[in-house]
Scaffold this active site. Sequence first.
Site, mmCIF file in Angstrom:
data_model
loop_
_atom_site.group_PDB
_atom_site.id
_atom_site.type_symbol
_atom_site.label_atom_id
_atom_site.label_comp_id
_atom_site.label_asym_id
_atom_site.label_seq_id
_atom_site.Cartn_x
_atom_site.Cartn_y
_atom_site.Cartn_z
ATOM 1 C CB ILE A 1 -0.923 14.435 11.053
ATOM 2 C CG1 ILE A 1 -2.347 14.139 10.580
ATOM 3 C CG2 ILE A 1 -0.891 15.584 12.043
ATOM 4 C CD1 ILE A 1 -3.259 13.626 11.691
ATOM 5 C CB THR B 1 -0.929 0.007 1.241
ATOM 6 O OG1 THR B 1 -1.708 -1.182 1.217
ATOM 7 C CG2 THR B 1 -1.838 1.222 1.248
ATOM 8 C CB VAL B 2 3.029 2.799 2.589
ATOM 9 C CG1 VAL B 2 3.748 4.132 2.755
ATOM 10 C CG2 VAL B 2 1.899 2.678 3.603
ATOM 11 C CE LYS C 1 -0.381 4.362 13.848
ATOM 12 N NZ LYS C 1 -1.708 4.134 13.250
#
Length: 431
Positions: free
Chosen positions: A138, A15-16, A207
Amino acid sequence: MAAKEIGIGLIGMGTVGTGVVKILRERGDTIAARTGLRPVLRQVAVRNLGQMREVALPPEMMTADPQAVIARPDVDIVVELMGGYEPARTLVLKAIESGKHVVTANKAIIALYGQEIFAAAREKGVLVYFEASVGGAIPILAALRESFVANEIRAIFGIVNGTTNYILTRMTEDGMDFGEALAEAVRGGYAEADPTLDLEGIDAAHKLAILASCAFGIPVDMEDVYVEGISEVCPQDISYAREFGYVIKLLAIAKEAGGSIELRVHPTMLSRHHPLASVRETYNAIYVEGDAIGKAMFLGRGAGRMPTASAVVSDIVEAILRSREADFQAERSLYWNRKTIQPMSEVACKFYLRFPIVDQPGVIGKIATVLGSHGISITSVRASLVEMTTNAGHVEMLTHRAGEAAVQQALQEINALPVMRDKSMYLRIEE
Ligand code: NDP
Ligand code: HSE
């Protein structure tokens, strides 16, 4: 003058990784014009060479051997986008040992092995960048480490997992079934390869550990982070929360509390007036309180191909620029503080409690007596009958701030009362 080429080796083109290849192709000229340096993809490692790919690369650029990517002398920066703990950790350490700078979106290895990885990088004089590991697009880690460096950070409240935020949004707004909402998040490429990491709050906890290191300067042992996922959140609680003026969100919370730091991830009843309450779908948001800045909130796409790839490429550019500086070894330290992590049993907050009871005279009194004996004070009570013939009902209560240990002890005692039909349910509240 032609821009100098900087060799990029990519490990993982899912995906990334696919997004990173697209951006490097489309923005190579712009990056070269802005920096005088051109990132050039040299080789890409994947697991399955035979798989059809959305972006086609010449076969000689592809390999199934990540070590070969690291070993190439024309690779200056290794970009790890394979995910998982191993072999990702070993490969990142190998890249560092080989004198390569590293960019990764892998929050699992940064949260668990960050100290080992950054120590190795410092010794070898190479850079490790990981902005994409928290909040996707972000730029929250740069904000905490650079823009807010003059602040004492007091608290961070984050919606940092897109998959669970999507599931809770669909369940809240459309009454969608949990499994159906999860399947949509998986189809969108938001979920981890093993979605239990999302559902059980582990991804959010990774995270949170990274956020806490960047904000408070503490090394975090994952064992010290309290983690509860969303798998027990049911439609009934979502609708009760709404009636009380709250929404349910999976929050990652890091808070200064009397000299130590609270670190917890759990479904939270959040006042619908809180800025985080309106963060929907796969959006992420991080709400920061600092002594100089006051309150700030960052909102954006926390998952998905292009938002995450955007952060990875920005790290690649940052690594390229920084590595050209003469004193680039003078890096911002991540672990500069000696504050300890507060045990969950010492955390205090308001609670929502739901007791599945057999409706009979005195039942509320019995529950309230146990709560009172543990010093837990009630602010609101509501009782409802759900099944007339069996007298099955629910009692719901909101409490004043109460200690976690006291609440857990009281719930254990209440669960043993003969009036209980099932075990009690609780959610922590943040206003
Ligand atoms: P994917 O599962 O989509 O892609 C993983 C890639 O790694 C695939 O190309 C796979 O090869 C390759 N790969 C896996 N194991 C090996 C191996 N042993 N040797 C060589 N190649 C291997 O993952 P994502 O792109 O979703 O995630 C990548 C990283 O980014 C993870 O750490 C994830 O947590 C993080 N991340 C992901 C986000 C997202 O929205 N998806 C957002 C933020 C961070 P093959 O294609 O052949 O299977
Ligand atoms: N699985 C993660 C999420 C990907 O849903 O937020 C982004 O880190």
